[in-house]
Structures are given as C-alpha cells and as structure tokens.
Design a protein around this motif. Structure first.
Motif, PDB file in Angstrom:
ATOM      1  N   VAL A  30       0.851  -1.197   0.000  1.00 35.64           N
ATOM      2  CA  VAL A  30       0.000   0.000   0.000  1.00 35.64           C
ATOM      3  C   VAL A  30       0.881   1.240   0.000  1.00 35.64           C
ATOM      4  O   VAL A  30       1.879   1.298   0.725  1.00 35.64           O
ATOM      5  N   ALA A  31       0.518   2.217  -0.818  1.00 37.23           N
ATOM      6  CA  ALA A  31       1.273   3.467  -0.887  1.00 37.23           C
ATOM      7  C   ALA A  31       0.354   4.652  -0.647  1.00 37.23           C
ATOM      8  O   ALA A  31      -0.827   4.623  -1.011  1.00 37.23           O
ATOM      9  N   ALA A  32       0.897   5.668  -0.019  1.00 39.55           N
ATOM     10  CA  ALA A  32       0.220   6.954   0.156  1.00 39.55           C
ATOM     11  C   ALA A  32       1.148   8.045  -0.377  1.00 39.55           C
ATOM     12  O   ALA A  32       2.352   8.010  -0.104  1.00 39.55           O
ATOM     13  N   VAL A  33       0.595   8.991  -1.128  1.00 39.44           N
ATOM     14  CA  VAL A  33       1.401  10.034  -1.770  1.00 39.44           C
ATOM     15  C   VAL A  33       0.706  11.377  -1.652  1.00 39.44           C
ATOM     16  O   VAL A  33      -0.499  11.495  -1.914  1.00 39.44           O
ATOM     17  N   ILE A  34       1.452  12.401  -1.250  1.00 38.63           N
ATOM     18  CA  ILE A  34       1.000  13.792  -1.318  1.00 38.63           C
ATOM     19  C   ILE A  34       1.808  14.458  -2.426  1.00 38.63           C
ATOM     20  O   ILE A  34       3.031  14.601  -2.307  1.00 38.63           O
ATOM     21  N   LEU A  35       1.138  14.833  -3.492  1.00 41.55           N
ATOM     22  CA  LEU A  35       1.823  15.475  -4.612  1.00 41.55           C
ATOM     23  C   LEU A  35       2.096  16.940  -4.314  1.00 41.55           C
ATOM     24  O   LEU A  35       1.402  17.572  -3.506  1.00 41.55           O
ATOM     25  N   ARG A  39       5.338  21.056  -8.559  1.00 46.63           N
ATOM     26  CA  ARG A  39       6.215  20.145  -9.318  1.00 46.63           C
ATOM     27  C   ARG A  39       5.355  19.076  -9.991  1.00 46.63           C
ATOM     28  O   ARG A  39       5.352  17.913  -9.580  1.00 46.63           O
ATOM     29  N   PRO A  40       4.587  19.455 -10.999  1.00 51.50           N
ATOM     30  CA  PRO A  40       3.644  18.520 -11.634  1.00 51.50           C
ATOM     31  C   PRO A  40       4.355  17.347 -12.304  1.00 51.50           C
ATOM     32  O   PRO A  40       5.499  17.460 -12.754  1.00 51.50           O
ATOM     33  N   ILE A  41       3.642  16.231 -12.373  1.00 52.24           N
ATOM     34  CA  ILE A  41       4.146  15.021 -13.028  1.00 52.24           C
ATOM     35  C   ILE A  41       3.185  14.670 -14.157  1.00 52.24           C
ATOM     36  O   ILE A  41       2.000  14.429 -13.923  1.00 52.24           O
ATOM     37  N   ALA A  66       7.282  14.323  -5.108  1.00 55.92           N
ATOM     38  CA  ALA A  66       6.166  14.367  -4.159  1.00 55.92           C
ATOM     39  C   ALA A  66       6.575  15.081  -2.872  1.00 55.92           C
ATOM     40  O   ALA A  66       7.735  15.030  -2.456  1.00 55.92           O
ATOM     41  N   LEU A  67       5.610  15.742  -2.251  1.00 57.68           N
ATOM     42  CA  LEU A  67       5.857  16.351  -0.942  1.00 57.68           C
ATOM     43  C   LEU A  67       6.104  15.277   0.106  1.00 57.68           C
ATOM     44  O   LEU A  67       6.904  15.474   1.032  1.00 57.68           O
ATOM     45  N   ALA A  68       5.391  14.162  -0.008  1.00 61.01           N
ATOM     46  CA  ALA A  68       5.561  13.060   0.937  1.00 61.01           C
ATOM     47  C   ALA A  68       5.085  11.774   0.290  1.00 61.01           C
ATOM     48  O   ALA A  68       4.173  11.779  -0.540  1.00 61.01           O
ATOM     49  N   HIS A  69       5.705  10.678   0.679  1.00 63.22           N
ATOM     50  CA  HIS A  69       5.226   9.367   0.241  1.00 63.22           C
ATOM     51  C   HIS A  69       5.585   8.337   1.304  1.00 63.22           C
ATOM     52  O   HIS A  69       6.550   8.500   2.044  1.00 63.22           O
ATOM     53  N   ALA A 136      -0.515   8.209  -8.519  1.00 55.08           N
ATOM     54  CA  ALA A 136       0.876   8.168  -8.056  1.00 55.08           C
ATOM     55  C   ALA A 136       1.067   7.062  -7.024  1.00 55.08           C
ATOM     56  O   ALA A 136       2.056   6.314  -7.060  1.00 55.08           O
ATOM     57  N   ALA A 137       0.099   6.939  -6.102  1.00 57.16           N
ATOM     58  CA  ALA A 137       0.178   5.875  -5.100  1.00 57.16           C
ATOM     59  C   ALA A 137       0.085   4.502  -5.759  1.00 57.16           C
ATOM     60  O   ALA A 137       0.791   3.561  -5.373  1.00 57.16           O
TER      61      ALA A 137
END
Length: 202
Positions: A30-35, A39-41, A66-69, A136-137
């Motif tokens: 499981v992944a969690a991501v704050i974009l 900085r767009p992807i 990402a800001l956080a992952h 992203a996650a």
C-alpha cells in the motif's frame, strides 16, 4: 523550495492505493502520496494501464517530486491472520500515518475507508484513473511489489514469481501442486489451502 509556512497554510491531500490483493503469494503493498502542485508530473494514470517502462519512469518522478510518500508492505502471514480486506485497510492506515508532512485528507481508491485513518478520508471508486495522487500511489505500490516479487523469485525458485508476480496463473497453480506452498504463500487462499491438504494426504 516549499517553506514550512506555505505547507502549514495548504490543505495536504494524500492519494492511497494498493497492489497485490489477488495474488496467492507475497505481500499486499500500500502506498500513500501527497503530490506537490508546484512540481507537476505528466502522465500519471492507473498503474495497470501503463507499461512497465512507463511505470518505472513515473515511479522515479513521484519519489523525487512528491511532498511526501510512504509505502507499506503487509506480509502473507498477517494477511492470513486478518484476511485480505482487513490487511489492505490496515496497510492504508499505516501508509497515511507514515506520511511526513501528514495529510489533512486521504483519497482512497475503492468504496471502503479504513476505520482508523489518522485524518479525514474519502473513498473514490476508480480513483486510480481519476485522481493524480491516487494514480501516483498506485504506481508506487505496483512498482514496489513487482520488484519484491522478482527478488522473491530468487529466494524461492521454481514458482515463477518474477513472471506472474504471485497471481494464480496456470503456471503458478501447476508449480504450487508440484512444489507445495513456500513461506510466501497465503495459506488462507483457497488454491494454497488445497495444495496443503493434498500434501497432508500423502
């Protein structure tokens, strides 16, 4: 560089997704991501719709921008203890809790929310194709799990983990019957249970 003050004033939204609910072996990841909006992807999408090469390229960009992952593995033994649905929910809560900075809201791919999310949550059916943060996650979870299964193929040769990633393909089911389950197999899943029962008969 994003300042701490700017982060404090921004509502941070995490996307959350998993890979590996259906396989007979290996963890669910499981992944969690704050974009970071600054900085767009380009090209984010449901990981299942992307080629392996494209997933790998986007994985590197998500990690960098990402800001956080946070990526969490819930191992086969815990899946057997909890069941796959609860194991996935636990993994989602752990992934969101592991973000730094923390999220104010989590967007979860699917129709269910974990009960113990550390922030507000919203379930979105098909979210991995609709919300960039969930996409992203999805990519982080899929790439991480695929790499793990390739590594496990070297530890437990003969099952073909590097090819089918633990999913119940005919080749995997055949290997399971010939070799019996390895420590990475989910014993609560029916094909693995049947293989264990067959071994017990002989």
């Amino acid at each position: 560089m994003t300042s701490a003050v700017a982060l404090d004033q921004r509502v941070l939204v995490a996307g959350v997704d998993e890979a590996g609910r259906g396989p007979l072996a290996g963890p669910v990841v499981v992944a969690a991501v704050i974009l970071d909006p600054s900085r767009p992807i380009v090209g984010l999408d449901d990981s299942k719709k992307l080629s392996e090469r494209k997933r790998e390229a986007l994985y590197a960009q998500v990690i960098e921008r990402a800001l956080a992952h946070c990526v969490i593995e819930v191992e086969a033994a815990e899946i057997d203890q909890l069941n796959i649905f609860q194991a996935t929910m636990v993994g989602m809560s752990r992934a969101v809790a592991g973000l730094s900075p923390g999220a104010h809201e989590a967007l979860i791919d699917g129709n269910k929310l974990p009960l113990d999310l550390p922030c507000a949550g919203r379930a979105i059916v098909g979210g991995d194709a609709l919300e960039p943060a969930i996409s992203a996650a999805s990519i982080l979870a899929k790439v991480t799990r695929d790499r793990l299964m390739v590594a496990l193929d070297a530890v437990h040769p003969g099952y073909g983990f590097a090819v089918h990633k633990g999913y119940p393909t005919p080749a995997h089911l055949d290997a399971l019957q010939r070799l019996g389950p390895c420590p990475q197999h989910r014993r609560s899943f029916a094909p693995v249970t049947r293989a264990l029962e067959q071994i017990a008969l002989f």
